[in-house]
Every structure is written in structure tokens, then in C-alpha cells.
Design an enzyme around this catalytic site. Structure first.
Site, PDB file in Angstrom:
ATOM      1  N   SER A   1       0.859  -1.147   0.012  1.00 62.68           N
ATOM      2  CA  SER A   1       0.105   0.067   0.141  1.00 62.68           C
ATOM      3  C   SER A   1       0.857   1.224  -0.195  1.00 62.68           C
ATOM      4  CB  SER A   1      -0.781   0.020   1.187  1.00 62.68           C
ATOM      5  OG  SER A   1      -1.743  -1.295   1.484  1.00 62.68           O
TER       6      SER A   1
HETATM    7  N1  SAM Z   1      -0.001  -3.797   4.102  1.00 58.22           N
HETATM    8  C1  SAM Z   1       0.150  -4.815   2.736  1.00 58.22           C
HETATM    9  C2  SAM Z   1       1.568  -4.240   2.177  1.00 58.22           C
HETATM   10  O1  SAM Z   1       1.822  -2.835   2.521  1.00 58.22           O
HETATM   11  O2  SAM Z   1       2.175  -4.741   1.566  1.00 58.22           O
HETATM   12  C3  SAM Z   1      -0.891  -4.407   1.778  1.00 58.22           C
HETATM   13  C4  SAM Z   1      -1.119  -5.433   0.950  1.00 58.22           C
HETATM   14  S1  SAM Z   1      -2.529  -5.536  -0.327  1.00 58.22           S
HETATM   15  C5  SAM Z   1      -2.852  -3.871  -0.473  1.00 58.22           C
HETATM   16  C6  SAM Z   1      -3.747  -6.297   0.487  1.00 58.22           C
HETATM   17  C7  SAM Z   1      -3.538  -7.690   0.769  1.00 58.22           C
HETATM   18  O3  SAM Z   1      -4.766  -8.158   1.372  1.00 58.22           O
HETATM   19  C8  SAM Z   1      -3.017  -8.414  -0.192  1.00 58.22           C
HETATM   20  O4  SAM Z   1      -1.857  -9.152   0.015  1.00 58.22           O
HETATM   21  C9  SAM Z   1      -4.012  -9.815  -0.553  1.00 58.22           C
HETATM   22  O5  SAM Z   1      -3.675 -10.711  -0.764  1.00 58.22           O
HETATM   23  C10 SAM Z   1      -4.945  -9.552   1.050  1.00 58.22           C
HETATM   24  N2  SAM Z   1      -6.130 -10.093   1.117  1.00 58.22           N
HETATM   25  C11 SAM Z   1      -7.023  -9.922   0.507  1.00 58.22           C
HETATM   26  N3  SAM Z   1      -8.259 -10.545   0.938  1.00 58.22           N
HETATM   27  C12 SAM Z   1      -7.880 -11.078   2.107  1.00 58.22           C
HETATM   28  C13 SAM Z   1      -8.438 -12.227   2.967  1.00 58.22           C
HETATM   29  N4  SAM Z   1      -9.556 -12.246   3.089  1.00 58.22           N
HETATM   30  N5  SAM Z   1      -7.743 -12.346   4.012  1.00 58.22           N
HETATM   31  C14 SAM Z   1      -6.586 -12.050   4.024  1.00 58.22           C
HETATM   32  N6  SAM Z   1      -5.873 -11.245   3.203  1.00 58.22           N
HETATM   33  C15 SAM Z   1      -6.337 -10.881   2.165  1.00 58.22           C
END
Ligand code: SAM
Length: 221
Positions: free
Chosen positions: A63
């Protein structure tokens, strides 16, 4: 911390976070102490200190730093807090949270991302973080209740399981809206009531799971 080739860029990003209204010194110090480049795939490391979402593979992104820092500021974290993060992704935000709270529990849907995040967290000898591969929309009941829950992916509405796992006074921050556009919404538990504060508009990848958007890889939940 030993200086690295990205130090000047990281300092410039910290100045940008400050310009964008992040004035919590603990948050700024944590962003300074945790080198984002070390959590990103080699091919995009040169973009680590742009204030932008950066691709990390599997259709996901790390993000935007200013949005992460702003989110943490809204959560008003204290050093005694137990925090649940949904969407470990690169693990960078997890590492920053580990410096602002007592314990961090983080759930990621994509196993490979969770493994990579674990490796990066271990390189930085971060020991107050537990990771889980699974559906974060149902939370992590085993360690509930949480003082703060930070969701890094967007849902049509706040998952009930996450509201249920908030401690008294606990805060849930989650992007809520359509798949294309959302608002960061802060929910706070006051007894049986939940207070709601709508904040900035944002765009996140979808939260896929039983209590959010359907997960194409697990159509039956
Ligand atoms: N904070 C992270 C970073 O800075 O790297 C952001 C990661 S990204 C914006 C959002 C993440 O949420 C993704 O890696 C995605 O695979 C995960 N995600 C989506 N649905 C999810 C769920 N139901 N449970 C856990 N993770 C999930």
C-alpha cells in the site's frame, strides 16, 4: 541503523508523510527504521520510497506509505495494544506496526506472500508478530479481542467477525465501498454500540473472503 543506498530517498519520503499531515513522531520514526525496499521484490525495489502503491506479485500491491501512516495515526495505537492486521502483503506495514504496538497478528490469503513476509520479518529480527495464511474476513478468534484491527483491502461493508473481535474501545479501520472506490472508515466499540467515522476516499485491492467479496479461488468460502 546502518546507512543504506536508499537512506536519502527514505528521509525524503518521511518529509512527504509529514507534509501530508502525519505528525505522530513514533509513526514517522517507525517508517524511518523499517526499510521498505527490503520488503519488496527485487524488480520494484527502486520504487520503494515513492509515495505510491507498488506491485508485489499475485495481483497484489504494497500500500501507499502515506495512506498506511495516516491509517495508523487514525488508529491511535499505544505500546500496549494488541493489533490484528488483515492483508500482510509484503509485510512492511506489519513490521511498522510491530514497533508501535505490543503484539501484531497478521493474516494473508496468499501463502507465497506470507512466506516472503515471514522471511523479511526474520531478517529484521522482529519477534512480536504472528502470521497466519487464511481468510482474514473471519478474523483470528484465538487471540481476540484486539485493541486495533487494520484491514489493507477493500470490502463492501465491515466484516461482522472483525467488529465482534474488537475489545472495549477497540478500533477497526477498513476501506469500505465499491470495488472501484472506497472510503477509509473507522469503527470504535463502545459497549454494544459501534461508533462510525468516515474519513478519506481511497482505492484498495479487494478483500476476498467469506465476509467480503467472493473469492474466485474458494467459491464455496
Ligand atoms: N499492507 C500490505 C503491504 O503494505 O504490503 C498491503 C497488502 S495489499 C494492499 C492487500 C492484501 O490483502 C493482499 O496481499 C491480499 O492478498 C490480501 N487479502 C485479500 N483478501 C484477504 C483476506 N480475506 N484475508 C487475508 N488477506 C487478504
Amino acid at each position: 541503523m546502518t546507512p543504506d543506498r536508499y537512506e536519502a530517498q527514505r528521509r525524503a519520503l518521511i518529509d512527504q508523510l509529514r507534509d501530508r499531515g502525519v505528525d505522530d513522531l513514533d509513526i514517522l520514526a517507525a517508517f524511518d527504521a523499517i526499510p521498505r525496499h527490503d520488503f519488496l521484490p527485487e524488480a520494484v525495489r527502486h520504487r520503494a520510497y515513492e509515495d505510491a502503491a507498488v506491485p508485489i506479485g499475485f495481483g497484489q500491491t504494497a500500500s501507499q506509505p502515506s495512506l498506511q501512516a495516516y491509517s495508523m495515526q487514525l488508529l491511535e495505537l499505544t505500546p500496549d495494544d494488541k493489533v490484528l492486521e488483515v492483508g500482510t502483503g509484503s509485510g512492511h506495514q506489519t513490521a511498522v506496526l510491530s514497533r508501535l504496538a505490543d503484539r501484531v497478528y497478521s493474516i494473508e490469503r496468499v501463502r507465497e506472500l506470507s512466506i516472503r513476509a515471514r522471511e523479511a520479518l526474520d531478517r529484521w529480527r522482529i519477534t512480536n508478530v504472528a502470521l497466519l495464511v487464511g481468510d482474514g474476513t473471519i478474523g483470528w478468534q484465538r487471540y481476540a479481542p484486539y485493541d486495533a484491527i487494520l484491514v489493507a483491502a477493500a470490502a463492501p461493508e465491515p466484516p461482522k467477525a472483525l467488529l465482534d473481535q474488537l475489545a472495549e474501545g477497540g478500533r477497526l479501520l477498513i476501506p469500505v465501498g465499491s470495488r472501484e472506490m472506497q472510503q477509509l472508515v473507522l469503527y470504535r466499540r463502545r459497549g454494544e454500540e459501534i461508533e462510525t467515522v468516515r474519513t478519506v476516499e481511497c482505492t484498495f485491492v479487494p478483500l476476498l473472503g467469506r465476509q467480503a467479496w467472493p473469492d474466485p479461488e474458494r467459491p464455496d468460502g
